[in-house]
Enzyme design. Sequence first.
Site, PDB file in Angstrom:
ATOM      1  N   GLY A  17       0.820  -1.198   0.000  1.00  0.00           N
ATOM      2  CA  GLY A  17       0.000   0.000   0.000  1.00  0.00           C
ATOM      3  C   GLY A  17       0.854   1.248   0.000  1.00  0.00           C
ATOM      4  N   LYS A  23       0.813  -0.183  10.152  1.00  0.00           N
ATOM      5  CA  LYS A  23       1.196  -1.316  10.980  1.00  0.00           C
ATOM      6  C   LYS A  23       1.731  -0.841  12.332  1.00  0.00           C
ATOM      7  CE  LYS A  23       3.106  -4.352   8.178  1.00  0.00           C
ATOM      8  NZ  LYS A  23       4.276  -4.947   7.519  1.00  0.00           N
ATOM      9  N   ASN A  31      -3.925  -4.209   1.383  1.00  0.00           N
ATOM     10  CA  ASN A  31      -4.484  -3.474   0.256  1.00  0.00           C
ATOM     11  C   ASN A  31      -4.796  -4.392  -0.918  1.00  0.00           C
ATOM     12  OD1 ASN A  31      -3.129  -1.491   2.015  1.00  0.00           O
ATOM     13  ND2 ASN A  31      -3.604  -0.028   0.402  1.00  0.00           N
ATOM     14  N   GLU A  80      -8.735  -1.040   1.467  1.00  0.00           N
ATOM     15  CA  GLU A  80      -7.806  -1.533   2.491  1.00  0.00           C
ATOM     16  C   GLU A  80      -8.574  -2.322   3.538  1.00  0.00           C
ATOM     17  OE1 GLU A  80      -5.342   1.408   4.423  1.00  0.00           O
ATOM     18  OE2 GLU A  80      -6.030   2.925   3.014  1.00  0.00           O
ATOM     19  N   HIS A  85      -7.524 -10.056  13.499  1.00  0.00           N
ATOM     20  CA  HIS A  85      -6.732 -11.210  13.947  1.00  0.00           C
ATOM     21  C   HIS A  85      -5.271 -10.771  14.008  1.00  0.00           C
ATOM     22  CE1 HIS A  85      -5.840 -15.502  14.432  1.00  0.00           C
ATOM     23  NE2 HIS A  85      -4.796 -15.305  13.638  1.00  0.00           N
ATOM     24  N   TYR A  92       1.651 -10.333   2.299  1.00  0.00           N
ATOM     25  CA  TYR A  92       1.768  -9.877   0.909  1.00  0.00           C
ATOM     26  C   TYR A  92       1.754 -11.060  -0.061  1.00  0.00           C
ATOM     27  CZ  TYR A  92       3.013  -5.340   2.873  1.00  0.00           C
ATOM     28  OH  TYR A  92       2.990  -4.161   3.563  1.00  0.00           O
ATOM     29  N   PHE A 110      -9.473  14.210   9.887  1.00  0.00           N
ATOM     30  CA  PHE A 110      -9.265  14.342  11.333  1.00  0.00           C
ATOM     31  C   PHE A 110      -8.181  15.371  11.565  1.00  0.00           C
ATOM     32  CE2 PHE A 110     -10.748  10.041  10.499  1.00  0.00           C
ATOM     33  CZ  PHE A 110     -11.776   9.902  11.430  1.00  0.00           C
TER      34      PHE A 110
HETATM   35  P1  ADP Z   1       0.880  -1.253   3.301  1.00  0.00           P
HETATM   36  O1  ADP Z   1       1.026   0.219   3.189  1.00  0.00           O
HETATM   37  O2  ADP Z   1       1.856  -2.009   2.435  1.00  0.00           O
HETATM   38  O3  ADP Z   1      -0.539  -1.723   3.069  1.00  0.00           O
HETATM   39  P2  ADP Z   1       0.428  -1.568   6.142  1.00  0.00           P
HETATM   40  O4  ADP Z   1       1.238  -0.808   7.165  1.00  0.00           O
HETATM   41  O5  ADP Z   1      -0.977  -1.149   5.880  1.00  0.00           O
HETATM   42  O6  ADP Z   1       1.273  -1.612   4.813  1.00  0.00           O
HETATM   43  O7  ADP Z   1       0.463  -3.083   6.592  1.00  0.00           O
HETATM   44  C1  ADP Z   1      -0.288  -4.007   5.837  1.00  0.00           C
HETATM   45  C2  ADP Z   1       0.331  -5.377   5.793  1.00  0.00           C
HETATM   46  O8  ADP Z   1       0.434  -5.925   7.117  1.00  0.00           O
HETATM   47  C3  ADP Z   1      -0.585  -6.325   5.054  1.00  0.00           C
HETATM   48  O9  ADP Z   1      -0.370  -6.295   3.665  1.00  0.00           O
HETATM   49  C4  ADP Z   1      -0.201  -7.669   5.661  1.00  0.00           C
HETATM   50  O10 ADP Z   1       0.908  -8.194   4.959  1.00  0.00           O
HETATM   51  C5  ADP Z   1       0.225  -7.323   7.078  1.00  0.00           C
HETATM   52  N1  ADP Z   1      -0.762  -7.645   8.130  1.00  0.00           N
HETATM   53  C6  ADP Z   1      -0.445  -8.229   9.312  1.00  0.00           C
HETATM   54  N2  ADP Z   1      -1.519  -8.375  10.090  1.00  0.00           N
HETATM   55  C7  ADP Z   1      -2.579  -7.869   9.399  1.00  0.00           C
HETATM   56  C8  ADP Z   1      -3.985  -7.747   9.705  1.00  0.00           C
HETATM   57  N3  ADP Z   1      -4.496  -8.165  10.874  1.00  0.00           N
HETATM   58  N4  ADP Z   1      -4.800  -7.178   8.776  1.00  0.00           N
HETATM   59  C9  ADP Z   1      -4.270  -6.739   7.605  1.00  0.00           C
HETATM   60  N5  ADP Z   1      -2.953  -6.830   7.259  1.00  0.00           N
HETATM   61  C10 ADP Z   1      -2.104  -7.401   8.142  1.00  0.00           C
HETATM   62  N1  RBF Z   2      -8.639   7.258   6.477  1.00  0.00           N
HETATM   63  C1  RBF Z   2      -9.170   8.511   6.484  1.00  0.00           C
HETATM   64  O1  RBF Z   2      -8.559   9.436   5.967  1.00  0.00           O
HETATM   65  N2  RBF Z   2     -10.391   8.761   7.049  1.00  0.00           N
HETATM   66  C2  RBF Z   2     -11.131   7.788   7.659  1.00  0.00           C
HETATM   67  O2  RBF Z   2     -12.213   8.076   8.161  1.00  0.00           O
HETATM   68  C3  RBF Z   2     -10.580   6.455   7.697  1.00  0.00           C
HETATM   69  N3  RBF Z   2     -11.241   5.453   8.293  1.00  0.00           N
HETATM   70  C4  RBF Z   2     -10.710   4.192   8.297  1.00  0.00           C
HETATM   71  C5  RBF Z   2     -11.416   3.152   8.914  1.00  0.00           C
HETATM   72  C6  RBF Z   2     -10.913   1.858   8.921  1.00  0.00           C
HETATM   73  C7  RBF Z   2     -11.702   0.777   9.593  1.00  0.00           C
HETATM   74  C8  RBF Z   2      -9.648   1.590   8.305  1.00  0.00           C
HETATM   75  C9  RBF Z   2      -9.079   0.202   8.316  1.00  0.00           C
HETATM   76  C10 RBF Z   2      -8.954   2.614   7.698  1.00  0.00           C
HETATM   77  C11 RBF Z   2      -9.464   3.908   7.677  1.00  0.00           C
HETATM   78  N4  RBF Z   2      -8.778   4.971   7.063  1.00  0.00           N
HETATM   79  C12 RBF Z   2      -9.310   6.232   7.067  1.00  0.00           C
HETATM   80  C13 RBF Z   2      -7.551   4.684   6.312  1.00  0.00           C
HETATM   81  C14 RBF Z   2      -6.328   5.000   7.096  1.00  0.00           C
HETATM   82  O3  RBF Z   2      -6.015   6.360   6.932  1.00  0.00           O
HETATM   83  C15 RBF Z   2      -5.179   4.170   6.554  1.00  0.00           C
HETATM   84  O4  RBF Z   2      -5.388   2.805   6.758  1.00  0.00           O
HETATM   85  C16 RBF Z   2      -3.933   4.679   7.193  1.00  0.00           C
HETATM   86  O5  RBF Z   2      -2.861   4.427   6.412  1.00  0.00           O
HETATM   87  C17 RBF Z   2      -3.836   4.306   8.661  1.00  0.00           C
HETATM   88  O6  RBF Z   2      -2.709   4.863   9.256  1.00  0.00           O
HETATM   89 MG    MG Z   3      -2.286  -0.938   3.963  1.00  0.00          MG
END
Ligand code: ADP
Ligand code: RBF
Ligand code: MG
Length: 146
Positions: A17, A23, A31, A80, A85, A92, A110
Amino acid sequence: MFSKFLPYCASGKIVKGFGRGSKSLGIPTANLPEDVVDALPSEFGTGIYYGWASLDKSIYKMVMSIGWNPFYKNEKKSMEVHLLHDFPNDLYDKELKVIITGYIRPEKDFSSVDELIREIKNDIAIAKDKLDEPKMCEFKAHSFLT
Ligand code: ADP
Ligand code: RBF
Ligand code: MG
């Protein structure tokens, strides 16, 4: 209008992503690939949804964000998924299937990351509850996932 397309099924290999460290905030989001985002009907409302996810033959509750993340002003629409869990490893390239069964709220902006996280934790609590309802439990056994 948000329920017109529900339940909605989508699947794809988990891609990298925006790498903003969701994380490290404790809320990693898997993603879905661009073609899956592009396949969403144009009238499918952006916002925060919940449902069930299937990964490696197991089913998990999930919450997901569909849209442009106004807090980060993304230029690309994303889907996303946060699985409810704790996984010891990254996911990935694994095949993720989701069935979106309910809508929670619109995407919001926000004034701080802390507020965003608080709101997401509230979404998670809502999703956990809703998915325990009998009507939502039924989707857990949907043939798309199993
Ligand atoms: P990215 O910007 O690459 O999406 P994130 O910081 O959003 O990175 O972390 C997402 C990655 O974390 C997922 O692609 C997956 O590999 C891993 N991951 C570990 N636990 C979870 C979870 N509970 N839900 C979703 N992704 C998870
Ligand atoms: N991003 C936003 O900008 N506004 C939101 O209201 C928002 N709500 C979210 C709700 C959920 C359940 C999830 C999983 C993500 C949401 N995000 C939102 C995305 C969020 O900004 C993104 O996952 C970031 O990268 C988290 O740090
Ligand atoms: Mg992500």
